[in-house]
Motif scaffolding. Structure first.
Motif, short mmCIF file in Angstrom:
data_model
loop_
_atom_site.label_atom_id
_atom_site.label_comp_id
_atom_site.label_asym_id
_atom_site.label_seq_id
_atom_site.Cartn_x
_atom_site.Cartn_y
_atom_site.Cartn_z
N ARG B 23 42.14 29.69 30.54
CA ARG B 23 43.13 28.66 30.76
C ARG B 23 44.35 29.16 31.53
NH1 ARG B 23 42.31 23.80 28.05
NH2 ARG B 23 40.29 23.31 28.87
N ALA B 24 44.89 30.34 31.09
CA ALA B 24 46.13 30.80 31.70
C ALA B 24 45.89 31.23 33.14
CB ALA B 24 46.69 31.98 30.91
N PRO B 25 46.54 30.56 34.09
CA PRO B 25 46.33 30.93 35.50
C PRO B 25 47.11 32.19 35.82
CG PRO B 25 47.81 29.05 35.30
CD PRO B 25 47.53 29.51 33.92
N ARG B 26 46.39 33.28 35.92
CA ARG B 26 47.06 34.54 36.20
C ARG B 26 46.85 34.92 37.66
NH1 ARG B 26 44.98 38.95 32.50
NH2 ARG B 26 43.70 37.28 31.72
N PRO B 32 38.85 35.79 43.87
CA PRO B 32 38.70 34.87 42.75
C PRO B 32 37.48 35.22 41.88
CG PRO B 32 38.19 33.81 44.85
CD PRO B 32 38.77 35.15 45.17
N LEU B 33 36.43 35.74 42.48
CA LEU B 33 35.23 36.08 41.71
C LEU B 33 35.52 37.18 40.70
CD1 LEU B 33 32.14 35.96 44.06
CD2 LEU B 33 32.62 34.63 42.00
N ALA B 34 36.21 38.20 41.17
CA ALA B 34 36.54 39.31 40.28
C ALA B 34 37.41 38.82 39.13
CB ALA B 34 37.25 40.41 41.05
N ARG B 35 38.30 37.90 39.47
CA ARG B 35 39.17 37.39 38.42
C ARG B 35 38.36 36.58 37.39
NH1 ARG B 35 43.03 34.50 41.33
NH2 ARG B 35 42.12 32.52 40.67
N LEU B 36 37.47 35.75 37.91
CA LEU B 36 36.61 35.00 37.02
C LEU B 36 35.86 35.95 36.08
CD1 LEU B 36 34.72 32.16 38.91
CD2 LEU B 36 36.25 31.98 36.95
N TRP B 37 35.32 36.97 36.67
CA TRP B 37 34.53 37.91 35.88
C TRP B 37 35.38 38.56 34.81
CZ3 TRP B 37 29.92 39.07 34.42
CH2 TRP B 37 29.66 40.32 33.88
N ARG B 38 36.61 38.96 35.20
CA ARG B 38 37.45 39.65 34.24
C ARG B 38 37.82 38.75 33.06
NH1 ARG B 38 39.70 42.67 37.72
NH2 ARG B 38 41.29 41.17 38.32
N THR B 39 38.09 37.49 33.34
CA THR B 39 38.50 36.63 32.23
C THR B 39 37.31 36.18 31.38
OG1 THR B 39 38.81 35.10 34.03
CG2 THR B 39 40.71 35.51 32.62
N HIS B 40 36.13 36.10 31.96
CA HIS B 40 35.04 35.45 31.23
C HIS B 40 33.88 36.34 30.87
CE1 HIS B 40 37.04 31.72 31.79
NE2 HIS B 40 36.97 31.79 33.10
N TRP B 41 33.96 37.64 31.23
CA TRP B 41 32.74 38.42 31.08
C TRP B 41 32.26 38.47 29.64
CZ3 TRP B 41 32.40 42.81 28.10
CH2 TRP B 41 33.62 43.36 27.65
#
Lengths: 289, 338
Positions: B23-26, B32-41
């Motif tokens: 949820r928190a937009p950091r 963006p892919l790496a960020r997605l992965w980091r938040t949701h892995w």
């Protein structure tokens, strides 16, 4: 008429309902109970009769009650082997099924992640799959993996049936556990897995018990996959093996009824212990869906 | 397993935000892919086993079934190994021929079977729900022996279904079954329960109702107990009759649980395999064969017709999905966010 509204003790309440209404209520419940129990009672009675006594054309409650059918069943047939096969397959399904549905249920309950809605939908849609559309290709997939006529293969097949419903149910159960507990764990420095494993899993034990029971029972009573995938007598589960007793060339109702009693008693006992949890689990899952 | 007690954990809780992954937009420097992965892995890691199981054992078979339903695969032309020789598959793509053959009634009398399947589904679900609701309401009263009734009424669910189904088959037996024995004792003519299309259908519906009522009863009982008692008290003060209480408090209070179990019950009845397969074996003739059992028979008995069976299965799935979507729409229109 709705007598449950009074918080007073039962005697005071019962006086409110007319005697006729009480009798009617009991009559209704008694007849429903009779219908529910009759087939089960009859099977117990038949199993105690001599082997061929099922061939009577009159109503006989007892005739020479004995345990002959049970002795026959345990000594001259493959019943015990089938029983062992069923236990192996059902236990395997249960262990693996509980583990994967718990992690999935937790992820679906606590996290918002891309792919969550499609997963929820596919869990729901999978429950609609008729056994018929999957059974042939599943047979082929298992055959190409060399898993036909094999306990592992049957377990995998059962997982496809049990896991979607169990994951759905676990998600409902995890939703009833306050999120603050997770937050406390995270503040104390636990990883998401640590939170799940050390805080939530212990709290979710009733839900896990229900899931375990459900997946066990699914595997214990399944007929279609067992009939299609198990080819040799050695690997039959109970559901498949019992069909031999009343196949085209023989009708051993004496043996069949004895086997039924032996299969049903343990299942029924476990069931009566967990049934209250089962309903809570089901409704929790439904209401939070 | 558990080291930390939940109570201790709760005591230390500061008011942190919900543990929702993304949820928190950091702002991150990487893509963006790496960020997605980091938040949701971790969420993805937790669902991975189920996704893999479903993909391999449902996804692959489903797409293969989909493909088979457009071919003419049957026992004689699929690839197989006999001894040392490997025989390659010779079936070919035939387009929508299977579906045309089925829908035109050329193959396996689809429409009469669909009619019977619908009658079966509606009858079973209605009886399950009606009887289950009646018993749940009765059991929700204060009365003597309530716990005993409840326990005994649940027994049909506790016995493994294939066992009770065999039992029923014996009860229906022509010469030695107890129903006919009772009729004889009463001096009445006996009935060939499973030999006549109509009585066989009634017989299998009775078996399925017997099997399914306990689940509905328990689920509805749970729903009834969740309705706040204050509603009944208030309505009584206002002079509501028992019927009005049932109509305006009980029924709305049960809406949510009802909508779920009716949908589940419909799907379960529609796809009910063991009752038909084990009690009548589809007979007499094929009169009590449901779509599901017939599709199974196509694939596993006689000359195994894999393609037609898959086509049947696909039609069943489409019917059910349409049903679920329509049902959900109807509920939503009635103001139910399901």
């Amino acid at each position: 008429m709705v007598t449950t509204t009074r918080t007073a003790g039962p005697p005071a309440v019962r006086r409110e309902r007319s005697r006729a209404a009480s009798i009617g209520l009991h009559a209704l419940l008694l007849s429903a109970t009779a219908i529910a129990l009759f087939p089960i009672m009859w099977i117990v009675l038949t199993s105690l009769k001599p082997r061929d006594a099922w061939r009577t054309s009159t109503v006989q409650l007892f005739s020479d009650p004995s345990l002959d059918n049970y002795v026959q069943l345990l000594t001259t047939t493959d019943f015990l082997r089938w029983f062992a096969n069923s236990v192996i397959v059902a236990t395997g399904t249960m262990v693996f099924g509980v583990f994967v549905s718990a992690t999935t249920g937790y992820a679906l309950s606590r996290f918002r992640f891309p792919g969550m809605r499609p997963l929820l939908w596919s869990l729901l849609v999978t429950q609609m799959f008729p056994v018929a559309i999957l059974i042939v290709p599943l047979y082929n997939v298992l055959a190409s993996l060399g898993l036909i006529n094999n306990h592992g293969g049957l377990m995998l097949a059962y997982l496809t049936v049990a896991v979607p419903f169990c994951a759905w149910m676990m998600r409902g159960y995890f939703n009833t556990i306050p999120v603050e507990i997770d937050e406390a764990g995270r503040v104390d420095g636990l990883s998401p897995f640590g939170t799940f494993w050390r805080l939530i899993v212990p709290l979710a034990r009733p839900g896990l018990a229900v899931t375990a029971f459900y997946s066990f029972v699914t595997a214990w009573g399944e007929v279609a996959y067992a009939s299609a995938f198990m080819i040799s007598n050695d690997n039959y589960t109970l559901a498949r093996g019992l069909q031999l007793f009343v196949g085209q060339h023989m009708a051993e109702w004496g043996l069949l009824t004895a086997a039924s009693v032996l299969i049903a008693v343990p299942a029924a006992l476990v069931f009566l212990v967990v049934q209250r949890n089962l309903v809570t689990g089901l409704t929790a899952g439904a209401n939070k869906a | 397993m558990a080291a930390a007690s939940p109570a201790a954990a709760r005591r230390r809780t500061p008011a942190a935000g919900r543990v929702s992954g993304g949820r928190a937009p950091r702002r991150e420097r990487n893509g963006p892919l790496a960020r997605l992965w980091r938040t949701h892995w971790y969420a993805w890691a937790m669902i991975a086993p189920v996704v893999i199981v479903l993909a391999v054992l449902i996804g692959i078979p489903l797409s293969r079934g989909l493909y088979l339903s457009f071919t003419n695969a049957n026992e004689s032309n699929v690839g197989r190994t006999i001894g040392m020789n490997e025989i390659p598959a010779t079936y070919e793509f035939v387009g929508a021929d299977n579906f045309l053959a089925i829908l035109s009634g050329e193959l396996g009398s689809f429409w009469p079977r669909l009619t019977w399947t619908l009658v079966w589904t509606v009858a079973c679900t209605a009886l399950h729900y009606g009887i289950g609701l009646g018993l749940a309401v009765a059991l929700n009263r204060r009365l003597r022996f309530r716990a005993v009734y409840r326990m005994l009424l649940v027994l049909p669910w506790a016995v493994p279904p294939f066992v009770s189904i065999f039992i029923w088959r014996y009860l229906y037996n022509n010469d030695f079954g107890v129903f006919n024995a009772m009729l004889r004792t009463a001096g009445l003519p006996t009935v060939g329960w499973l030999n006549d299309a109509l009585t066989a259908k009634i017989a299998v519906i009775a078996v399925n109702v017997w099997l399914g009522v306990p689940f509905m009863m328990l689920a509805l009982l749970g729903g009834l107990q969740a309705i706040p008692k204050e509603l009944y008290e208030a309505s009584r003060v206002d002079g509501a009759s028992p019927w009005q209480q049932f109509r305006y408090i009980t029924i709305p209070g049960l809406r949510q649980i009802s909508s779920t179990i009716v949908l589940l019950g419909t799907i379960w009845s529609f796809n009910m395999f063991p009752v038909i397969y084990l009690v009548t074996e589809g007979g007499p003739g094929d009169s009590s064969e449901l779509l599901v059992t017939y599709a199974f028979r196509l694939a596993f008995e006689g000359i195994r017709n894999y393609s037609a069976s898959s086509a049947y299965g696909l039609l069943i799935l489409v019917l059910l999905i349409v049903l679920a979507v329509v049902y959900q729409r109807a509920l939503r229109r009635g103001g139910e966010a399901w």
